[in-house]
Motif scaffolding. Structure first.
Motif, short mmCIF file in Angstrom:
data_model
loop_
_atom_site.label_atom_id
_atom_site.label_comp_id
_atom_site.label_asym_id
_atom_site.label_seq_id
_atom_site.Cartn_x
_atom_site.Cartn_y
_atom_site.Cartn_z
N SER A 41 46.88 23.76 16.64
CA SER A 41 47.36 24.67 17.67
C SER A 41 48.53 25.49 17.17
O SER A 41 49.17 25.16 16.17
CB SER A 41 47.80 23.86 18.90
OG SER A 41 48.38 24.70 19.89
N GLY A 42 48.83 26.58 17.89
CA GLY A 42 50.06 27.31 17.66
C GLY A 42 51.22 26.56 18.29
O GLY A 42 51.05 25.46 18.84
N ALA A 44 44.20 27.88 15.58
CA ALA A 44 44.62 28.83 16.61
C ALA A 44 44.83 30.25 16.11
O ALA A 44 44.96 31.16 16.93
CB ALA A 44 45.88 28.34 17.32
N SER A 51 54.30 28.94 22.89
CA SER A 51 53.41 30.08 23.08
C SER A 51 52.42 29.84 24.21
O SER A 51 51.67 28.86 24.21
CB SER A 51 52.65 30.39 21.79
OG SER A 51 51.65 31.34 22.03
N ALA A 59 48.87 29.99 22.82
CA ALA A 59 48.53 28.80 22.03
C ALA A 59 48.16 27.65 22.95
O ALA A 59 47.20 26.91 22.69
CB ALA A 59 49.71 28.42 21.13
N TRP A 70 52.04 29.61 13.42
CA TRP A 70 51.21 30.80 13.21
C TRP A 70 51.14 31.22 11.74
O TRP A 70 50.30 32.04 11.38
CB TRP A 70 51.68 32.01 14.03
CG TRP A 70 51.73 31.85 15.51
CD1 TRP A 70 52.81 32.01 16.31
CD2 TRP A 70 50.64 31.52 16.39
NE1 TRP A 70 52.48 31.81 17.63
CE2 TRP A 70 51.15 31.52 17.72
CE3 TRP A 70 49.28 31.25 16.20
CZ2 TRP A 70 50.35 31.24 18.83
CZ3 TRP A 70 48.49 30.96 17.31
CH2 TRP A 70 49.03 30.96 18.60
N TYR A 128 50.48 20.99 15.27
CA TYR A 128 51.07 22.21 15.83
C TYR A 128 51.74 23.00 14.72
O TYR A 128 52.66 22.51 14.06
CB TYR A 128 52.10 21.87 16.92
CG TYR A 128 51.50 21.08 18.07
CD1 TYR A 128 51.03 21.74 19.20
CD2 TYR A 128 51.39 19.70 18.00
CE1 TYR A 128 50.47 21.02 20.25
CE2 TYR A 128 50.83 18.97 19.04
CZ TYR A 128 50.36 19.64 20.16
OH TYR A 128 49.81 18.92 21.19
#
Length: 356
Positions: free
Chosen positions: A184-185, A243, A189, A192, A218, A215
């Motif tokens: 995930s981002g 993501a 976010s 995300a 990005w 996590y």
């Protein structure tokens, strides 16, 4: 060097000072022929209108403000580029304020308002309450948000993150993958969180739990770090949902270092469809978000904000782009995972027997 003035432009064009002023301010009642003569004179003399003086005089500046996150990241930079290009086509300019985190947005709004922007575009992940406060702070200047949830009572133009997550997860499930890890981002976010929630919802409907969750921030570097983390368990996931494409690039590098074949041993699906994604090795399967369209649509709304409609909201569609980083789960993969589970069970049994 002599400073070029409106009088110089008027003299060269053979028109009055007032006519030059009307052309610069895009006023009506100026013929196309006269406007062209004035613009040619301005170009020949390299005359640049004094926007500061126009603002002090209280005139419209046709200037938009853009508050954005790190332009080193693909999505923000693509949107900013599209905003600048489309605004230029409409005779408007764009002032950009790049913020490090959402907490800096208030100061950025105040700074841009002080420069008399006519509308604001905010491409920063914001919680509902924060977005609503910024919108109220800017009023009556219209504000459009690009990274908020549908529940925020603000004007927003966002991609359908839930739909994108669904497309990616269903794609892997359709290929027979069962052990699917999630990258995930950041938790901060909104988009995300929406992608992760969508992935988990689809997996849950299929009776599955994620094979692992990590996590990132990005960046490709975080994808590389978190990719190693997801690949370090006793049982290798047979697919990873990522993501964004930059983190997916880092994951693919981690797989290459571990000698894990993509897609022979593991499938990878990204999110964004950056301009480079088709040139990854192998080319990346991903969820396309039309960033240029988002930037262009944003400018169109900012210059004519939906006839004053309160809380205008629109979702842009997303599409699955299937390339070579994802493939059907092979029997060899499935048997390898079953063997890993059997070994884990035997290890637990041996531990219980040793305790006695």
């Amino acid at each position: 060097m002599k400073t070029i003035t409106l009088y110089d432009v008027a003299r060269l064009a053979g028109v009055s000072y007032q006519t030059v002023s009307r052309v610069i301010n895009d006023a009506a009642h100026v013929s196309a022929k006269t406007r062209e003569k004035v613009q040619q004179a301005m170009a020949e003399l390299h005359y640049v209108p004094n926007r500061g003086a126009q603002m002090l005089a209280g005139k419209r500046t046709r200037t938009l403000g853009l508050i954005t996150t790190d332009l080193a990241l693909h999505a923000p930079s693509q949107i900013a580029s599209a905003v600048k290009t489309r605004a230029g086509e409409e005779g408007a300019s764009v002032l950009i304020s790049m913020v490090e985190n959402p907490g800096h947005c208030r100061a950025a709004v105040q700074e841009l308002l002080a420069q008399r922007v006519e509308a604001l575009l905010v491409n920063v992940p914001l919680e509902d309450a924060d977005a609503e406060q910024l919108s109220a702070l800017a009023s009556p200047v219209p504000v459009l948000f690009l990274d908020v949830s549908p529940s925020a009572r603000v004007n927003s133009l966002v991609f359908d993150a839930q739909q994108g997550a669904k497309l990616g997860a269903e794609h892997l499930l359709g290929l027979g993958h069962q052990r699917i890890a999630l990258l995930s981002g950041p938790e901060s976010s909104v988009s995300a969180r929406a992608r992760r929630t969508g992935w988990q919802s689809i997996l849950s409907e299929a009776g599955l739990k994620p094979a692992g969750i990590a996590y990132g921030d990005w960046s490709a570097a975080s994808g590389y770090e978190k990719g190693h983390q997801l690949l370090a368990g006793p049982a290798l996931p047979d697919a990873i949902l990522v993501a964004n494409d930059q983190m997916a690039l880092g994951v693919m590098r981690a797989c290459a270092e571990k000698g894990i074949a993509i897609p022979g041993q593991i499938s990878v699906v990204g999110f964004d469809d950056t301009t480079d994604s088709a040139w990854f090795s192998p080319p990346l399967t991903t969820i396309r978000q039309a960033f240029r369209e988002a930037g262009e649509r944003s400018v169109e709304w900012l210059l004519a904000p939906s006839s004053g409609e309160a809380n205008w909201q629109h979702q842009l569609p997303v599409t699955l782009i299937a390339r070579h980083s994802s493939a059907r789960c092979t029997p060899q993969q499935a048997s390898r995972e079953e063997l890993a589970q059997q070994l884990k069970s035997l290890a637990r049994l041996a531990e219980q027997l040793a305790r006695g």
